[in-house]
Design a protein around this motif. Structure first.
Motif, mmCIF file in Angstrom:
data_model
loop_
_atom_site.group_PDB
_atom_site.id
_atom_site.type_symbol
_atom_site.label_atom_id
_atom_site.label_comp_id
_atom_site.label_asym_id
_atom_site.label_seq_id
_atom_site.Cartn_x
_atom_site.Cartn_y
_atom_site.Cartn_z
ATOM 1 N N LYS A 1 0.514 -0.795 0.281
ATOM 2 C CA LYS A 1 0.306 -0.276 0.201
ATOM 3 C C LYS A 1 0.582 0.973 0.321
ATOM 4 O O LYS A 1 0.817 1.683 -1.005
ATOM 5 N N GLN A 2 1.743 1.438 0.561
ATOM 6 C CA GLN A 2 2.799 1.840 0.810
ATOM 7 C C GLN A 2 3.820 2.320 -0.239
ATOM 8 O O GLN A 2 3.958 3.903 -1.156
ATOM 9 N N ALA A 3 4.523 1.592 -0.880
ATOM 10 C CA ALA A 3 5.058 1.426 -2.155
ATOM 11 C C ALA A 3 3.364 1.732 -3.148
ATOM 12 O O ALA A 3 4.302 3.127 -4.777
ATOM 13 N N ASN A 4 3.031 1.726 -3.433
ATOM 14 C CA ASN A 4 2.065 2.171 -4.273
ATOM 15 C C ASN A 4 1.284 3.677 -3.855
ATOM 16 O O ASN A 4 2.070 4.478 -5.234
ATOM 17 N N GLN A 5 1.541 4.349 -3.091
ATOM 18 C CA GLN A 5 0.791 5.538 -2.731
ATOM 19 C C GLN A 5 2.412 6.541 -2.919
ATOM 20 O O GLN A 5 2.199 7.099 -4.267
ATOM 21 N N ARG B 1 4.550 9.866 -9.621
ATOM 22 C CA ARG B 1 4.388 9.803 -11.009
ATOM 23 C C ARG B 1 3.555 10.763 -11.587
ATOM 24 O O ARG B 1 3.263 11.383 -12.265
ATOM 25 N N TYR B 2 2.011 10.998 -10.528
ATOM 26 C CA TYR B 2 1.487 12.169 -10.584
ATOM 27 C C TYR B 2 1.782 12.994 -10.451
ATOM 28 O O TYR B 2 0.863 14.496 -11.572
ATOM 29 N N LYS C 1 -2.276 11.483 -16.217
ATOM 30 C CA LYS C 1 -2.493 11.911 -15.658
ATOM 31 C C LYS C 1 -3.199 10.390 -14.855
ATOM 32 O O LYS C 1 -3.914 9.988 -13.458
ATOM 33 N N ASP C 2 -5.110 10.796 -15.836
ATOM 34 C CA ASP C 2 -6.151 10.400 -15.571
ATOM 35 C C ASP C 2 -5.849 8.745 -15.067
ATOM 36 O O ASP C 2 -5.892 7.664 -14.309
ATOM 37 N N GLN C 3 -4.927 7.765 -16.477
ATOM 38 C CA GLN C 3 -4.271 6.755 -15.785
ATOM 39 C C GLN C 3 -4.347 6.249 -14.839
ATOM 40 O O GLN C 3 -3.808 4.848 -14.602
ATOM 41 N N ILE C 4 -2.638 7.315 -14.426
ATOM 42 C CA ILE C 4 -2.156 7.717 -13.156
ATOM 43 C C ILE C 4 -3.118 6.979 -11.967
ATOM 44 O O ILE C 4 -3.702 5.968 -11.663
ATOM 45 N N GLU C 5 -3.955 7.762 -12.273
ATOM 46 C CA GLU C 5 -4.883 7.923 -11.012
ATOM 47 C C GLU C 5 -5.768 6.303 -10.847
ATOM 48 O O GLU C 5 -6.203 5.608 -9.804
ATOM 49 N N GLN C 6 -6.774 6.083 -12.392
ATOM 50 C CA GLN C 6 -7.406 4.912 -12.220
ATOM 51 C C GLN C 6 -5.998 3.518 -11.856
ATOM 52 O O GLN C 6 -6.844 2.734 -10.891
ATOM 53 N N THR C 7 -4.417 3.628 -11.676
ATOM 54 C CA THR C 7 -4.351 2.434 -12.041
ATOM 55 C C THR C 7 -3.769 2.778 -10.447
ATOM 56 O O THR C 7 -4.078 1.425 -9.700
ATOM 57 N N TYR C 8 -3.830 3.100 -10.024
ATOM 58 C CA TYR C 8 -3.433 3.679 -8.068
ATOM 59 C C TYR C 8 -4.815 3.276 -7.438
ATOM 60 O O TYR C 8 -4.948 2.454 -6.696
ATOM 61 N N GLN C 9 -5.897 3.437 -7.415
ATOM 62 C CA GLN C 9 -7.400 3.597 -7.040
ATOM 63 C C GLN C 9 -7.216 1.684 -7.917
ATOM 64 O O GLN C 9 -7.764 1.358 -6.655
ATOM 65 N N GLN C 10 -7.446 1.794 -8.847
ATOM 66 C CA GLN C 10 -7.273 -0.466 -8.265
ATOM 67 C C GLN C 10 -6.857 -1.121 -7.608
ATOM 68 O O GLN C 10 -7.079 -2.051 -6.926
ATOM 69 N N ARG C 11 -5.698 -0.058 -7.796
ATOM 70 C CA ARG C 11 -4.132 -1.282 -6.916
ATOM 71 C C ARG C 11 -4.649 -0.968 -5.330
ATOM 72 O O ARG C 11 -4.236 -1.910 -4.912
ATOM 73 N N ASP C 12 -5.095 0.683 -5.312
ATOM 74 C CA ASP C 12 -5.618 0.972 -3.941
ATOM 75 C C ASP C 12 -6.989 -0.371 -3.073
ATOM 76 O O ASP C 12 -6.955 -1.006 -2.012
ATOM 77 N N ALA C 13 -7.417 -0.854 -4.135
ATOM 78 C CA ALA C 13 -9.154 -1.322 -4.020
ATOM 79 C C ALA C 13 -8.847 -2.778 -3.370
ATOM 80 O O ALA C 13 -9.016 -3.588 -2.516
ATOM 81 N N GLN C 14 -7.569 -2.996 -4.124
ATOM 82 C CA GLN C 14 -7.226 -4.849 -4.333
ATOM 83 C C GLN C 14 -6.231 -4.280 -3.051
ATOM 84 O O GLN C 14 -6.963 -5.609 -3.109
ATOM 85 N N ILE C 15 -5.403 -3.794 -2.623
ATOM 86 C CA ILE C 15 -5.199 -3.922 -0.846
ATOM 87 C C ILE C 15 -6.277 -3.867 -0.033
ATOM 88 O O ILE C 15 -5.873 -4.505 0.628
#
Length: 163
Positions: free
Chosen positions: A37-41, A47-48, A116-130
């Motif tokens: 989770k921290q690595a994702n953040q 990147r953002y 940025k939109d793609q980065i945010e989408q990827t982040y949110q997807q990974r965060d939800a999975q974690i």
């Protein structure tokens, strides 16, 4: 009677040991998930917030555009010197070239927003999975505790029944 007491006692010890082992394993998994989770953040923050104009692809586009502009400005100045063109024609060519640079910069900005939109989408997807994994871990943890308590209770009932 002693055999049933020993069996019930071993059952209680087994339940407690199993609960402790499961708890340790779950703590390790939870720690790993929190690190993810921290690595994702960290990835998201890095990147953002990148300056899109400093990326290699954007720099390449700007450099090629500026190089093309310089060549066209030289050609316009040369044509004016040789053919007697007007200052206005050179100024018009320079204005068109400046517009080309502005258009390239604008396109970089548009691409940066899409990125940025793609980065945010990827982040949110990974965060939800974690977060789902952490929630599932907590459910398993409560199930393991419940199972251990049930095992100890059954063992206690077995010991009480032996008396």
């Amino acid at each position: 009677m002693i055999g049933s007491l020993v069996g019930a006692g071993l059952s209680a010890v087994g339940s407690i040991f199993g609960g402790i082992s499961a708890s340790k394993a779950m703590k390790k998994v939870k720690k790993n998930l929190q690190q993810q989770k921290q690595a994702n953040q960290d990835w998201y923050d890095r990147r953002y917030n990148e300056d899109a104009t400093q990326r290699a692809d954007a720099q390449r586009i700007l450099t090629k555009t500026e190089e093309s502009i310089r060549n066209r400005n030289r050609q316009a100045a040369g044509a004016q010197a040789v053919m007697g063109g007007t200052e206005e024609s050179v100024a018009a060519a320079k204005a068109a070239n400046n517009q080309a640079l502005a258009d390239a910069t604008s396109q970089i900005a548009v691409n940066a927003e899409a990125r940025k939109d793609q980065i945010e989408q990827t982040y949110q997807q990974r965060d939800a999975q974690i977060n789902d994994a952490l929630n599932n871990l907590e459910i398993k943890k409560s199930e393991a505790i419940s199972s251990a308590v049930q095992g100890v209770t059954q063992a206690g009932a077995g010991i009480a029944g032996a008396f």
